[in-house]
Design an enzyme around this catalytic site. Structure first.
Site, PDB file in Angstrom:
ATOM      1  N   PRO A   2       0.815  -1.214   0.000  1.00 48.86           N
ATOM      2  CA  PRO A   2       0.000   0.000   0.000  1.00 48.86           C
ATOM      3  C   PRO A   2       0.849   1.264   0.000  1.00 48.86           C
ATOM      4  O   PRO A   2       1.877   1.339   0.664  1.00 48.86           O
ATOM      5  CB  PRO A   2      -0.797  -0.126   1.298  1.00 48.86           C
ATOM      6  CG  PRO A   2      -0.813  -1.580   1.600  1.00 48.86           C
ATOM      7  CD  PRO A   2       0.497  -2.099   1.117  1.00 48.86           C
ATOM      8  N   GLU A   3       0.409   2.243  -0.778  1.00 47.21           N
ATOM      9  CA  GLU A   3       1.095   3.529  -0.810  1.00 47.21           C
ATOM     10  C   GLU A   3       0.283   4.531   0.012  1.00 47.21           C
ATOM     11  O   GLU A   3      -0.699   4.174   0.663  1.00 47.21           O
ATOM     12  CB  GLU A   3       1.276   3.981  -2.254  1.00 47.21           C
ATOM     13  CG  GLU A   3       2.149   3.014  -3.059  1.00 47.21           C
ATOM     14  CD  GLU A   3       2.460   3.497  -4.463  1.00 47.21           C
ATOM     15  OE1 GLU A   3       2.322   4.703  -4.732  1.00 47.21           O
ATOM     16  OE2 GLU A   3       2.843   2.662  -5.303  1.00 47.21           O
ATOM     17  N   LYS A  58       3.599   6.203   4.766  1.00 42.99           N
ATOM     18  CA  LYS A  58       2.817   4.982   4.586  1.00 42.99           C
ATOM     19  C   LYS A  58       2.533   4.279   5.906  1.00 42.99           C
ATOM     20  O   LYS A  58       2.201   3.095   5.927  1.00 42.99           O
ATOM     21  CB  LYS A  58       3.560   4.034   3.641  1.00 42.99           C
ATOM     22  CG  LYS A  58       3.902   4.659   2.290  1.00 42.99           C
ATOM     23  CD  LYS A  58       4.766   3.734   1.453  1.00 42.99           C
ATOM     24  CE  LYS A  58       5.257   4.425   0.186  1.00 42.99           C
ATOM     25  NZ  LYS A  58       6.100   3.556  -0.647  1.00 42.99           N
ATOM     26  N   ARG A 288      12.555  -2.159 -10.383  1.00 40.42           N
ATOM     27  CA  ARG A 288      11.114  -1.914 -10.327  1.00 40.42           C
ATOM     28  C   ARG A 288      10.590  -1.534 -11.705  1.00 40.42           C
ATOM     29  O   ARG A 288      11.274  -0.871 -12.486  1.00 40.42           O
ATOM     30  CB  ARG A 288      10.791  -0.806  -9.325  1.00 40.42           C
ATOM     31  CG  ARG A 288      11.394  -1.040  -7.955  1.00 40.42           C
ATOM     32  CD  ARG A 288      10.956  -0.008  -6.958  1.00 40.42           C
ATOM     33  NE  ARG A 288       9.559  -0.188  -6.578  1.00 40.42           N
ATOM     34  CZ  ARG A 288       8.930   0.572  -5.691  1.00 40.42           C
ATOM     35  NH1 ARG A 288       9.563   1.573  -5.111  1.00 40.42           N
ATOM     36  NH2 ARG A 288       7.677   0.354  -5.384  1.00 40.42           N
TER      37      ARG A 288
END
EC number: 3.2.2.23
Length: 298
Positions: A2-3, A58, A288
């Site tokens: 989750p961001e 976060k 990424r």
């Protein structure tokens, strides 16, 4: 993972049930998640009232009346849900009561709360156990290792084009990896950096320093990028975050910002920029995936 928008969505969902509630009992299903729980974790929390729910980058911050704060990170698969206490009628505060949607064997932390006449459970479920909870004194939060060097929030006034110019000046590193540096901006992650760069028509491969003048001032493109970062985060929060892999909201529903992705995970799709005609590409930066349109992002 989750961001920021996902964690902010969770915070907003939990607040009606948790703020002002007294922790009657804290049940731990195991002694650890990613890290062991603090010594006497339940004993230090039981009987305390939760005064507020906050967020830093976060991380979810559950502030207790005695000056302690629970710092919680969702890891890869962590999620909270809210249920009425078994045997109790009605719905939980905030109308977030719903049937169990996750395998109960992964319910590792259960907050049994009293809020006025209501008894409610806030349940933390984490199949991969990559999340964690720490206890930190509120007046020492700035010294907490994960917070000590964090940059400003992308939603706050501290994020400005002048600030970014001061951090970008002289940098030859790619723009995307620079924006992912939590020491520069707190809470930005892969998804929203890709989306913000597309909105600003900037290549993720471009050197960050090229957005700064020789006098150290932000170029027009950096001013625009700053606005686009704010916009994409605000839009994602309004949409309830992005439900990739395991993220769900506290009411059990999925976020839907992923349906608005313009480039993230859109490899091979036509670019949505009007009149562009390009195609979304995928490249790997620092291990990424990066998604962008080489035709209109320069």
């Amino acid at each position: 993972m989750p961001e920021l928008p996902e964690v902010e969505t969770v915070r907003r969902g939990l607040a009606p049930a948790m703020e002002g509630a007294r922790v009657r009992k804290l049940h731990l299903g195991r002694p650890d998640l990613r890290f062991p729980f603090p010594a006497d974790f339940a004993g230090l929390i039981e009987g305390k009232t939760i005064i507020s729910l906050g967020r830093r980058a976060k991380y979810l911050l559950i502030e207790l009346e005695d000056g302690l704060t629970i710092v919680s990170h969702l890891g890869m698969s962590g999620s909270f849900r809210i249920e009425a206490e078994k045997g109790e009628g009605g719905e939980a505060p905030g109308a977030f009561h719903y049937a169990r949607s996750k395998d109960g064997k992964h319910d590792h932390v259960v907050f049994h709360l009293d809020k006025g006449e209501e008894r409610v459970c806030v349940i933390y479920n984490d199949p991969r156990r990559f999340g964690f909870m720490h206890l930190v004194e509120r007046n020492k939060l700035d010294l907490y290792p994960a917070f000590a060097e964090l940059g400003p929030e992308p939603t706050g006034n501290a994020l400005s084009a002048d600030y970014l110019a001061s951090r970008f000046e002289g940098k030859s590193q790619p723009l995307k990896s620079t924006l992912l540096d939590q020491k520069i901006i707190a809470g930005l992650g892969n998804i929203y950096v890709c989306e913000a760069l597309w909105r600003a028509h900037l290549s993720p491969l471009r050197a960050a320093g090229t957005l700064v003048t020789t006098r150290g001032k932000p170029k027009a493109q950096l001013i625009d990028l700053t606005e686009k970062i704010r916009d994409v985060i605000a839009d994602a929060i309004a949409a309830g975050g992005s439900s990739l892999r395991d993220h769900i909201q506290t009411d059990g529903t999925l976020g839907y910002f992923q349906h608005s992705f313009s480039v993230y995970d859109q490899e091979g799709q036509p670019c949505r920029t009007p009149g562009c005609g390009g195609t979304v590409e995928r490249v790997v930066q620092a291990g990424r995936s990066t998604f962008y349109c080489a035709a209109c992002q320069k």
